[in-house]
Design a protein around this motif. Structure first.
Motif, PDB file in Angstrom:
ATOM      1  N   GLN A 247     -79.078  36.945 -73.018  1.00 53.84           N
ATOM      2  CA  GLN A 247     -78.714  37.940 -74.029  1.00 53.84           C
ATOM      3  C   GLN A 247     -77.958  37.312 -75.194  1.00 53.84           C
ATOM      4  O   GLN A 247     -78.063  37.773 -76.326  1.00 53.84           O
ATOM      5  CB  GLN A 247     -77.924  39.086 -73.376  1.00 53.84           C
ATOM      6  N   GLN A 250     -80.660  36.101 -77.276  1.00 49.61           N
ATOM      7  CA  GLN A 250     -81.365  37.186 -77.943  1.00 49.61           C
ATOM      8  C   GLN A 250     -80.591  37.721 -79.142  1.00 49.61           C
ATOM      9  O   GLN A 250     -81.172  38.179 -80.115  1.00 49.61           O
ATOM     10  CB  GLN A 250     -81.599  38.315 -76.951  1.00 49.61           C
TER      11      GLN A 250
ATOM     12  N   PRO B 127     -90.452  37.426 -79.632  1.00 50.25           N
ATOM     13  CA  PRO B 127     -89.304  38.250 -79.987  1.00 50.25           C
ATOM     14  C   PRO B 127     -88.754  37.937 -81.364  1.00 50.25           C
ATOM     15  O   PRO B 127     -87.612  37.527 -81.489  1.00 50.25           O
ATOM     16  CB  PRO B 127     -88.296  37.873 -78.906  1.00 50.25           C
ATOM     17  N   SER B 138     -84.242  43.043 -83.045  1.00 47.17           N
ATOM     18  CA  SER B 138     -85.416  42.308 -82.602  1.00 47.17           C
ATOM     19  C   SER B 138     -86.605  43.255 -82.517  1.00 47.17           C
ATOM     20  O   SER B 138     -86.450  44.468 -82.379  1.00 47.17           O
ATOM     21  CB  SER B 138     -85.168  41.636 -81.263  1.00 47.17           C
TER      22      SER B 138
END
Lengths: 381, 292, 333, 253
Positions: A247, A250, B127, B138
């Motif tokens: 994460q 991300q 992504p 995203s």
């Protein structure tokens, strides 16, 4: 009338079921005459920590088989009893009561978490049965009684090593912390934070999460990002660390990570791959270690199960091996086993040289490793 | 930071919403609190993963197979653990315990077959992310969010417009009367379970992909949160499930960010309890007047 | 057949006497030479009997399905543990305090129930259970969070310190009898009839002059009170408690006991408790297959007897004197 | 002074007016009928009198006391008891227990009395059982005291519901279609029974579709149609009232 029949059927089904099951479990007692030494291995075989209990099981069964094939302990075969405590305090106490009631059980390897070990310890202590936990690092555990042993560095040892490495070697001054909200995580965090602060580091944020419950770490990470640390210390198991690292990536956040020896598992790399690249961790078991006993263990384990043994398997393997070597001296006697175990010095385990101190704690040498190119590599001895 | 946290919250919320929609639909038709829904969601995620990694199938094929198989699993669960109880006209709590049994069974079955360790869920959809006003969003987040809306609108249309949808509504309102009107109740229930479970698989797969990890226990909290989201929005009302899910996600994220990360779930539940006390039938639920 | 009829008539006529006679072997349990492990399982079953009896009052008799009973159990446990650790109070006081504090929270949780029904009530109780656990987990200063409370002293009844298995057994037996008699007396009274009428038809009950809020609060508070006492005993008995012992799963476990035993039957709730404590223990030998079996057993039990073991069965009915029609055994909870 | 007085009572649901500005009264020891076609608002009126619905506007007076908007349990306590159109007994309670619920507002032992089995509880319980048996005898169900009410035949369930309402010793008894679903014999028996209630000094307000029953027992009758009162008077007047006939048979009849 039809209903009565059903009721009778139902009750008899339950009874039959109970009989079959109790029959199954009591069978080993009949074989007792053959001269076996019974050792219980307790850990979470079901539930959300089952992988750790399974590691205990695999490693100890491997060793027991090897010892038995070589003729056993003083001519007696080792008989393992694998018991599930679901990593739950209440279950752990039930299990402990069951084990101390079974006079054939000479020693216990377990439990997994400090919570379970602590909950069960008064029962083992009262009965005078050795509880050797491969993994419980809560400082209070061994002070519960003279029959409590552990084969893992307490957080009081590991924390300062990590802090020292972060501040002195990595030259990090602003450190954020994420910890798992259980007894292990809290002690790991406390020991790390106080040592790091003593070395002059600035702790920018301390955030907790609940193991097995929290899956979304984005708010925590975003919050930490805002405090602008240059290192993130994770007091977590490898599965959550994998999630946190994923994460972080991300959210397009770039930060160096530092973790404890609990992360020493190939699974972490499989889980998070590039996201954990560069992560530092402490360790006392390194499968690539060229020494004979480590390579022997890794080979045997791979042959038996097809995977590389992790930290938990290694430390359970060592724990049982130490108990067996103590049994060779003491014979199958609960109290004598305790005394023999306490005498163990410089035992050459796959997780390093091990000596129990007067508090039945161990002090193992720690190395620093780093994940590089998708592999655990030695960073600093 | 608040904007980024809102986005975090909305994404988390849409994962809840995605799970809650299927939950809400099954409840709407059967008035059954289905505790196995969380486990079905987990199984769905695992099936996709297994097809993808062990059988090396294409993602969309894996996804489709998982949706179908999970849907069938839903029917199987109904046939084995709920249908006999309906036939015996058993009290509803019995069905609740039965679904809990199914949930425990599935969780442990998956653990035995595929192990209990957390698994990596490969990222099949690239992504990429866009930056708006200093906030990263995203594409995956956007996909999850739009998936929620599409499913909600699709389901709503189906329930309002199609024949089976009408049969569902009739069954929901009065199963006895629907039966008398010639509606095959069992078929309706079967289809409801199929769709509900298939949606759970969609949710499981999307969430697995978003966090890139799954384990046999992801269903537990997801199930509870979906249950909470569905009830908060007004159970049986599909747009309610979406709003409930998003709301819980945002509240949770903001509590973690600005209050205390340890209390995030506690605060989310506290808000839920408070809202239900103020509006007992959920945000969009209709107040049922007493029938005399 | 005739003999059986006579037997049942005899039972019905001498119920009290027979129950007293049943108590004799139960009283003698500590002299049967059970292992400490067996004694532990028996004592644990005792704790769950109290929990199931108290939840049965709320769910079985009053028809309010609660998914949060473990919260009261936990509140009782923490209250008495803290009182015992910090003030070294006797069990008599810590148990009453545990019960009262749990009862107070029962009252609080009961307040919104007037407006909430069915699923909405269930989710509020579930939320309450989770909130309680998370507070226990995070409020480090009071509860030591996940570290749990260790070193809870052995229960003292005035100056008598309870530390033997047999003594624990008698203590829990006394608590069970007190709970059972209290709940049984409550059920067979004006108050109890009011509670049952709420389960049967809330609207009709209200039209017959029953103050719904008052009686629901009575049910919530009383149920929570006894759950608190069970928690209090558990804390002293285990000498270690942590938030993990009072999760939502625990609530479900207690509810399953009530449903399995048969809602609205005290004897059934007790049976349910004993069975569901024993099964996981009997299955322990299955190791990793244990919980798989447990899940399956739960489903099978529900399928075989949806109304519970003793649900809706009066002993007199068994010999089809008054057959209970299975099709009719439907009462939505 | 009227025993029950209703003034300008109105109830709307959303845009729909179920009861529109109705005024009526019931005097002591009187049997009054309330009739009207289906959907005329009769049961809604009952629900307002017994507190299940709060009136949109208007006033309810019982013995000159304002009872508008009181909770149902309060209203039963004050002295108004009812039966339901679609029987609402407590199915898994015995006949005796059902009647004893009716005694609830007339008894006072608390939960502590019950748990501790105090003298108050014991004497009250003894009296309760005795009183409940008397009431069961009145409706002829004394032999069914231990039957679950759901196992009773339909006609007996109706009787039991009346017995339950009577147990609260009401100043006024509201019966909602007591003869619904009864055969001729049962209806005749019921007619006699309700007449008997007057002899016991009771006041009854009854909704009924069976005209024969209504005409033979009621002293006065109110007629509702589309929520409004369209007629009132003694049975004879009602029978010949053209508006009533129209309401029942439709225009042009």
């Amino acid at each position: 009338m039809k209903k009565n029949k059903k009721m009778v059927l139902f009750v008899s089904l339950i009874l039959a079921f109970a009989l079959v099951v109790t029959g199954c479990t009591s069978k080993p007692a009949l074989e007792e005459a053959a001269g076996e030494i019974k050792i219980a291995v307790v850990g979470p075989m079901t539930g959300d920590s089952a992988q750790y209990g399974q590691a205990f099981k695999k490693a100890t069964e491997l060793l027991a088989k090897k010892v038995n094939e070589a003729g056993g302990v003083n001519g007696k075969k080792i008989k393992l009893e694998i018991v599930d405590d679901k990593n739950d305090a209440k279950e752990a106490t039930n299990v402990a009561q069951k084990l101390v009631s079974d006079q054939d059980v000479i020693g216990v390897i377990g439990h997994f978490s400090s919570t379970a070990s602590l909950a069960a310890s008064p029962i083992y202590q009262r009965a005078g049965l050795v509880e050797l936990s491969p993994t419980s690092s809560h400082p209070d555990f061994t002070s519960q009684g003279t029959f409590m042993f552990r084969n893992v560095n307490t957080q009081a040892i590991e924390g300062p090593i990590l802090a020292d490495f972060a501040v002195k070697d990595l030259q990090k001054k602003n450190i954020a912390v994420i910890y798992i909200n259980n007894d292990w995580g809290i002690t790991a965090k406390d020991n790390f934070v106080s040592a790091a602060e003593a070395l002059g580091a600035n702790i920018t944020a301390v955030e907790s999460f609940i193991g097995g419950q929290t899956k979304d770490f984005t708010p925590t990470i975003t919050k930490i990002k805002n405090t602008k640390p240059d290192l993130l210390f994770l007091a977590a198991m490898y599965s959550e660390t994998g999630m946190i690292a994923q994460q972080i990536k991300q959210l397009d956040y770039d930060i160096e990570l530092l973790g404890t020896s609990s992360l020493n598992n190939q699974q972490l790399i499989e889980l998070a791959g590039p996201a954990v690249e560069g992560l530092y961790l402490t360790n006392n078991y390194f499968p690539e270690d060229p020494s004979e006993n480590v390579q022997g263990f890794v080979q045997e384990f791979k042959e038996a199960y097809g995977t590389e043994p992790d930290q938990f398997a290694a430390v359970a393997y060592d724990s049982l091996d130490m108990m067996i070597s103590a049994l060779k001296v003491s014979g199958p006697d609960r109290a004598k086993l305790r005394d023999a175990l306490a005498e163990i010095k410089d035992y050459p385990g796959v997780t390093g040289k091990t000596t129990f101190n007067e508090n039945r704690d161990v002090l193992k040498d720690m190395i620093i490793m780093q994940i590089k190119d998708g592999k655990f590599t030695l960073f600093k001895k | 930071m608040i904007l980024q946290q809102l986005i975090n919250g909305l994404t988390l919320g849409s994962t809840y919403a995605l799970t809650a929609v299927g939950y809400s639909m099954v409840f709407g038709i059967l008035e059954l609190v289905n505790f196995s829904h969380g486990s079905v969601y987990m199984v769905g995620a695992f099936l996709t993963l297994i097809f993808l990694t062990s059988l090396k199938l294409n993602f969309f094929v894996s996804f489709l197979l998982s949706i179908i198989l999970t849907g069938l699993l839903g029917i199987l669960i109904d046939k084995v653990s709920l249908y006999p109880l309906r036939r015996k006209n058993a009290p509803k709590v019995t069905a609740l315990i039965s679904t809990i049994g199914v949930s425990i069974f599935l969780q442990n079955l998956v653990m035995l077959v595929w192990g209990s360790e957390t698994k990596n869920f490969p990222l099949v959809i690239n992504p990429g992310a866009v930056e708006l006003m200093g906030v990263k969003v995203s594409f995956l987040q956007m996909i999850i969010f739009s998936m929620c809306l599409v499913i909600m609108i699709g389901l709503n249309t189906m329930i309002q417009k199609t024949r089976i949808g009408k049969a569902m509504r009739a069954t929901a309102q009065n199963a006895e009367a629907a039966k008398l009107m010639g509606i095959d109740i069992n078929r309706v229930i079967m289809i409801t379970f199929f769709i509900g479970s298939a949606l759970a698989s969609v949710a499981g797969t999307m969430v697995g992909m978003y966090y890139q990890t799954i384990d046999p226990y992801i269903g537990y909290m997801a199930g509870l949160k979906a249950f909470a989201a569905a009830v908060l929005g007004g159970i049986g009302v599909l747009p309610g499930a979406i709003i409930g899910g998003l709301l819980i996600g945002v509240i949770e994220t903001l509590s973690a960010a600005y209050i205390n990360s340890g209390y995030r779930d506690a605060i989310a539940f506290a808000v839920l309890v408070l809202m239900l006390v103020i509006k007992p039938s959920g945000l969009l639920g209709k107040q049922v007047s007493k029938k005399v | 057949m005739k003999l059986l009829h006579k037997g049942i008539d005899f039972y019905m006529n001498h119920k009290k006497l027979l129950i007293m006679m049943l108590l004799v072997p139960i009283m003698a349990v500590p002299f049967f030479g059970f292992s400490p492990y067996m004694m532990r399982m028996i004592t644990l079953s005792g704790i769950y009997i109290i929990l199931a009896l108290s939840l049965n009052l709320l769910t079985g008799f009053t028809g309010q399905v609660s998914l949060g009973h473990a919260a009261f159990y936990g509140i009782g446990a923490y209250t008495s543990a803290l009182l015992a650790i910090r003030f070294d109070l006797s069990f008599v006081y810590t148990a009453i305090a545990g019960g009262l504090v749990a009862g107070f929270f029962g009252l609080l949780l009961g307040l919104p129930t007037l407006r909430l029904n069915g699923t909405y009530l269930s989710i509020v109780t579930l939320g309450f259970c989770e909130i309680t656990r998370l507070v226990a987990l995070n409020w480090m200063d009071l509860t030591r969070g996940p570290m749990g409370l260790t070193g809870i002293p052995l229960p003292k009844v005035f100056s008598w310190v309870i530390d033997k298995d047999a003594e624990f057994f008698y203590l829990i037996l006394i608590l069970i009898i007190l709970t059972w008699v209290a709940i049984n007396n409550l059920i067979k009274s004006r108050t109890g009839r009011a509670l049952i009428s709420i389960r049967e038809d809330e609207l009709a009950a209200e039209a017959m002059g029953i103050n719904i809020l008052k009686y629901k609060l009575i049910a919530f508070t009383t149920a929570a009170f006894f759950a608190g006492i069970a928690g209090s005993f558990y804390a002293h008995y285990a000498s270690f408690i942590d938030p993990q012992s009072f999760t939502f799963d625990e609530s479900i476990q207690i509810l399953s006991m009530v449903i399995l035993g048969g809602m609205g039957s005290n004897l059934g709730a007790a049976f349910g408790a004993v069975i569901l404590v024993s099964i996981p223990e009997m299955l322990r030998g299955l190791q990793e297959y244990r919980m798989l079996m447990y899940g399956a057993v739960l489903v099978i039990m529900m399928l075989m007897r949806p109304q519970g073991l003793l649900g809706n069965v009066k002993l007199g009915d068994i010999l089809n004197k008054k057959p209970v029609n299975e099709e009719e055994v439907s009462q939505d909870a | 002074m009227h025993k029950l007085q209703i003034e300008g009572l109105t109830k709307t649901f959303g845009g729909l007016t179920a009861v529109n500005n109705v005024a009526m009264h019931v005097d002591d020891n009187e049997i009054v009928g309330l009739i009207g076609p289906n959907g005329a608002g009769k049961t809604t009126l009952f629900n307002m009198i017994t507190g299940l619905y709060t009136p949109t506007s208007g006033q309810l007076l019982y013995q000159e006391k304002d009872i508008t908007g009181l909770k149902p349990d309060k209203i039963t306590d004050i002295g108004i008891a009812r039966t339901f159109q679609n029987i609402r007994l407590f199915p898994m309670m015995t006949a005796l227990e059902n009647v004893m619920i009716g005694l609830h507002t007339r008894t006072h032992s608390t939960m502590f009395d019950s748990i501790l089995r105090t003298k108050r509880h014991r004497t009250e319980e003894k009296n309760n059982i005795q009183r409940a048996m008397e009431i069961l005898e009145m409706v002829g169900l004394e032999s069914k005291q231990d039957e679950y009410s759901k196992n009773l035949p339909y006609g007996e369930q109706r009787k039991l519901e009346i017995a339950r309402a009577m147990a609260s010793n009401p100043g006024i008894l509201l019966l909602d279609e007591p003869a619904a679903g009864m055969n001729e014999n049962e209806t005749a028996e019921l007619t006699g029974f309700i007449k008997g209630l007057k002899g016991l000094g009771m006041t009854v307000l009854v909704i009924e579709h069976d005209m024969r029953l209504v005409m033979s027992i009621c002293e006065r009758i109110y007629v509702l149609d589309y929520g409004s009162k369209i007629a009132e008077g003694v049975p004879k007047e009602i029978q010949s009232n053209p508006q009533v006939i129209e309401a029942y048979l439709g225009k042009g009849a």
